[in-house]
Design an enzyme around this catalytic site. Structure first.
Site, PDB file in Angstrom:
ATOM      1  N   GLU A 184     -30.594  18.751  41.985  1.00  0.00           N
ATOM      2  CA  GLU A 184     -30.589  20.425  42.752  1.00  0.00           C
ATOM      3  C   GLU A 184     -29.983  21.279  42.247  1.00  0.00           C
ATOM      4  O   GLU A 184     -28.483  21.587  41.909  1.00  0.00           O
ATOM      5  CB  GLU A 184     -29.823  20.355  44.076  1.00  0.00           C
ATOM      6  CG  GLU A 184     -31.135  19.424  44.934  1.00  0.00           C
ATOM      7  CD  GLU A 184     -30.415  18.811  46.627  1.00  0.00           C
ATOM      8  OE1 GLU A 184     -29.701  20.395  46.919  1.00  0.00           O
ATOM      9  OE2 GLU A 184     -30.798  17.599  47.234  1.00  0.00           O
ATOM     10  N   ASP A 241     -25.117  27.875  53.979  1.00  0.00           N
ATOM     11  CA  ASP A 241     -24.281  26.939  53.325  1.00  0.00           C
ATOM     12  C   ASP A 241     -22.807  26.679  53.790  1.00  0.00           C
ATOM     13  O   ASP A 241     -22.235  27.737  54.364  1.00  0.00           O
ATOM     14  CB  ASP A 241     -24.050  27.769  51.765  1.00  0.00           C
ATOM     15  CG  ASP A 241     -25.143  27.373  50.779  1.00  0.00           C
ATOM     16  OD1 ASP A 241     -26.099  26.402  51.020  1.00  0.00           O
ATOM     17  OD2 ASP A 241     -25.681  28.248  49.544  1.00  0.00           O
TER      18      ASP A 241
END
Length: 285
Positions: free
Chosen positions: A63, A74
């Site tokens: 990723e 995040d």
């Protein structure tokens, strides 16, 4: 040295390469390992080297994070890495160049992971076309639900890319079924199961994971749609548990922290050693 997978052929579409990676891990009787690295962190050149170290240590998919100034999914660690990458000049074309250089030296499929807004600003069709040309095989866009993904999905499929959707633990069964049905129509797709409520990097004892995965597999089984678990996975013991329950594990925050704990000259070997310990834990009894 170029890392090769005998299941992947020169004629495989990007999306087919993702599915082939799952098949290879299944044949090897182990769980998949999906490390996450922020493009441009700690620098553009170093991010390439640490990705390749992870590949050498057994990563099945990579990723590649797309830095964005307002990435809501995040946690603080990955947000910091993204902000640092942006401050050092990383942009979407820089991310594409990193993917191009990694794919030139490895056959492990690459997935871009990031927010939807930068893709819109770039242009969806152009981004998907350029991503595929750079060796990227698919996209994970956490802030884009399936019912709003039509334009991106069309652009991705037209370029041979897959598109992956997330299922958090608070998702009702009916909604799980809808997401799975949608994903099952996209070549190479899989389900990204969020192991806990919150943001990346949170800690969890994974108490809810067995029941959550049982719910998800109740819908994915008929489609043979793989399921990967992410968020909160940091230790080989976590990998071992997830590998016994699901098709793969995604690790991100722990890798960013590991980079922060080492000087540049030590980072590549630190990532290689850590990834090797995680890869050993993917083996199923």
């Amino acid at each position: 040295m170029q890392q090769t997978n005998p299941i992947l052929t020169a004629t495989s579409s990007p999306a087919q390469r993702v599915r082939a990676a799952f098949e290879k891990a299944r044949q090897d009787q182990r769980g998949m390992l999906l490390p996450y690295f922020m493009c441009g962190y700690p620098s553009a050149s170093q991010s390439i080297e640490v990705v390749l170290a992870a590949v050498e240590a057994g990563a099945d998919l990579i990723e590649l994070g797309l830095p964005f100034s307002d990435s809501l999914a995040d946690g603080a660690t990955i947000q910091h890495a993204g902000h640092q990458a942006l401050e050092r000049g990383m942009n979407m074309r820089g991310c594409l160049e990193i993917a191009r250089q990694v794919s030139a030296r490895s056959s492990v499929p690459l997935l871009f992971m990031g927010s939807y807004n930068p893709l819109l600003a770039y242009g969806l069709e152009a981004f998907c076309r350029d991503a595929a040309a750079s060796g990227v095989c698919g996209l994970i866009i956490p802030d884009l639900p399936p019912e709003e993904a039509t334009r991106l999905q069309e652009a991705a499929v037209a370029s041979g890319l897959t598109l992956v959707f997330l299922i958090p633990p608070t998702t009702p069964d009916e909604r799980i079924g809808q997401i799975v049905e949608h994903a099952s129509t996209i070549a190479g797709s899989f389900i990204y199961c969020v192991s806990l409520s919150g943001v990346t990097g949170s800690t969890s004892k994974f108490e809810i994971l067995p029941s959550l995965l049982a719910r998800i597999y109740g819908y994915t089984k008929k489609h043979q749609l793989p399921v990967v678990v992410g968020f909160g996975i940091t230790e080989p013991e976590h990998i071992s548990l997830v590998s016994s329950l699901a098709d793969g594990s995604a690790v991100g925050t722990a890798l960013v922290k590991l980079l922060d704990q080492h000087e540049e000259a030590e980072q590549v070997e630190a990532i290689r050693a850590y990834m090797h310990s995680l890869h050993e834990a993917t083996k199923r009894a």
